[in-house]
Enzyme design. Structure first.
Site, PDB file in Angstrom:
ATOM      1  N   ARG A  57       0.855  -1.115  -0.128  1.00  0.00           N
ATOM      2  CA  ARG A  57       0.041   0.095  -0.365  1.00  0.00           C
ATOM      3  C   ARG A  57       0.765   1.297   0.106  1.00  0.00           C
ATOM      4  O   ARG A  57       1.079   1.983  -1.040  1.00  0.00           O
ATOM      5  CB  ARG A  57      -0.840   0.072   1.235  1.00  0.00           C
ATOM      6  N   ASP A  58       1.544   1.662   1.153  1.00  0.00           N
ATOM      7  CA  ASP A  58       2.381   2.839   1.199  1.00  0.00           C
ATOM      8  C   ASP A  58       3.403   2.754   0.391  1.00  0.00           C
ATOM      9  O   ASP A  58       3.865   3.966  -0.060  1.00  0.00           O
ATOM     10  CB  ASP A  58       2.934   2.957   2.693  1.00  0.00           C
ATOM     11  N   HIS A  71       6.682   4.225  12.227  1.00  0.00           N
ATOM     12  CA  HIS A  71       6.651   4.320  10.817  1.00  0.00           C
ATOM     13  C   HIS A  71       7.810   5.100  10.146  1.00  0.00           C
ATOM     14  O   HIS A  71       7.437   6.384  10.145  1.00  0.00           O
ATOM     15  CB  HIS A  71       5.307   4.626  10.294  1.00  0.00           C
ATOM     16  N   HIS A  97      10.739   6.549   7.640  1.00  0.00           N
ATOM     17  CA  HIS A  97      11.181   6.669   6.214  1.00  0.00           C
ATOM     18  C   HIS A  97      12.844   6.972   6.365  1.00  0.00           C
ATOM     19  O   HIS A  97      13.130   7.202   7.505  1.00  0.00           O
ATOM     20  CB  HIS A  97      10.684   7.733   5.449  1.00  0.00           C
ATOM     21  N   CYS A 107       9.845   9.285  -1.491  1.00  0.00           N
ATOM     22  CA  CYS A 107       9.466  10.365  -0.765  1.00  0.00           C
ATOM     23  C   CYS A 107       9.181  11.543  -1.599  1.00  0.00           C
ATOM     24  O   CYS A 107      10.033  12.128  -2.217  1.00  0.00           O
ATOM     25  CB  CYS A 107      10.532  10.672   0.222  1.00  0.00           C
ATOM     26  N   ASN A 112      10.332   4.361   2.514  1.00  0.00           N
ATOM     27  CA  ASN A 112      10.175   3.653   3.540  1.00  0.00           C
ATOM     28  C   ASN A 112      11.297   2.832   3.999  1.00  0.00           C
ATOM     29  O   ASN A 112      12.047   2.377   2.908  1.00  0.00           O
ATOM     30  CB  ASN A 112       8.985   2.547   3.208  1.00  0.00           C
TER      31      ASN A 112
END
Length: 303
Positions: free
Chosen positions: A15-16, A212, A214, A245, A254
């Site tokens: 997803r992300d 979470h 990055h 990003c 990520n």
């Protein structure tokens, strides 16, 4: 504080990760990615999102992805939990119709970020979730909450830890069973990340928090280490470092699941995940997407 004995990885690559990829993988590829990830031992995964195809075309047909997973005969798939992002009531209704096991909502700790992304204040964004939470609670559908820009914002710079704590507390008291704290632009350093966590922990139980991170500035593993040191035992990550990003051109997004699992194994922290299978999956999806593998561990182990 002591390190946790076990850590749950929440895999966000499908997803992300994929939503930031320029290519648009088909349903079969998305399903196979999730099947491979569950086979490696991951139990909690983001499967997609119910958002407007106009804004996130990569996430179209998430209902078909869920249907394929529900029809799967693989034991690993049947034992896993798949969540979907639902930014509004329309998205929630689509997720319910698709028989989603869990949904997620997101806010931010930056007023500028919230205004530029969804044209409202933080408070207004949280109020919009009232209807989502009410409907989800009626059918006992678990809701996970995300807070973006927890240390830095691409528009207004540093974010005060107390602001993060306020937004996270609001989501928790609203009914989110877990709050994922996102360093959206990957600019946080360990001391900054720790200060943010210390503020949030004053308002929310440790067991209801996830991080979470990055890796835009190469700080993700260091920030995750600090989180573990404080007792947090849930980490979001993306296979092969999928995604990017959008606020830092050419930067990675990520943190790679392979890199996180390698570090955790070296710390004798249990994940239940097979690293070799994970690395092979990372290489496979990168070949499918025709992109470079952002996992240092994945590239080293398969060299």
């Amino acid at each position: 504080m002591s390190f946790p004995r076990q850590v749950q990885i929440i895999e966000v690559g499908a997803r992300d990760g994929l939503q930031n990829e320029p290519s648009h993988p088909d349903v079969a590829t998305r399903v196979e990615l999730l099947e491979r990830l569950t086979k490696s031992g991951i139990k909690h995964l983001e499967a997609g999102s119910f958002v407007s195809p106009k804004w996130v075309p990569q996430m179209t047909k998430t209902d078909e992805v869920l249907a394929a997973l529900q029809a799967s005969q693989q034991a690993d798939v049947q034992q896993a939990t798949f969540s979907v992002l639902t930014p509004n009531l329309k998205g929630l209704e689509a997720a319910v119709q698709a028989q989603a096991q869990e949904v997620a909502i997101f806010s931010a700790a930056s007023e500028s970020f919230t205004q530029k992304n969804i044209n409202c204040s933080i408070q207004e964004s949280l109020q919009r979730f009232d209807a989502i939470m009410a409907q989800a609670q009626q059918i006992n559908l678990p809701v996970r909450g995300y807070v973006s820009t927890v240390v830095a914002c691409p528009y207004e710079g540093k974010i005060q830890p107390q602001k993060v704590a306020e937004v996270a507390k609001h989501l928790y008291e609203m009914g989110c069973y877990e709050i994922s704290l996102g360093d959206t632009i990957g600019a946080a350093t360990p001391f900054e990340f720790k200060a943010m966590l210390e503020a949030v922990i004053q308002e929310i139980p440790m067991e209801a928090l996830a991080v979470h991170c990055h890796d835009t500035y190469g700080q993700a593993l260091a920030n995750i280490y600090v989180s573990l040191e404080m007792g947090i035992n849930k980490v979001d990550s993306a296979i092969a470092g999928l995604g990017g990003c959008p606020y830092a051109k050419g930067a990675s997004g990520n943190v790679a699941t392979e890199d996180v699992v390698y570090m955790l194994q070296g710390m004798n922290i249990e994940t239940g995940i097979g690293l070799q299978a994970l690395c092979e999956t990372g290489q496979w999806i990168c070949q499918k997407l025709n992109r470079s593998n952002q996992s240092k561990v994945g590239k080293a182990m398969l060299a």
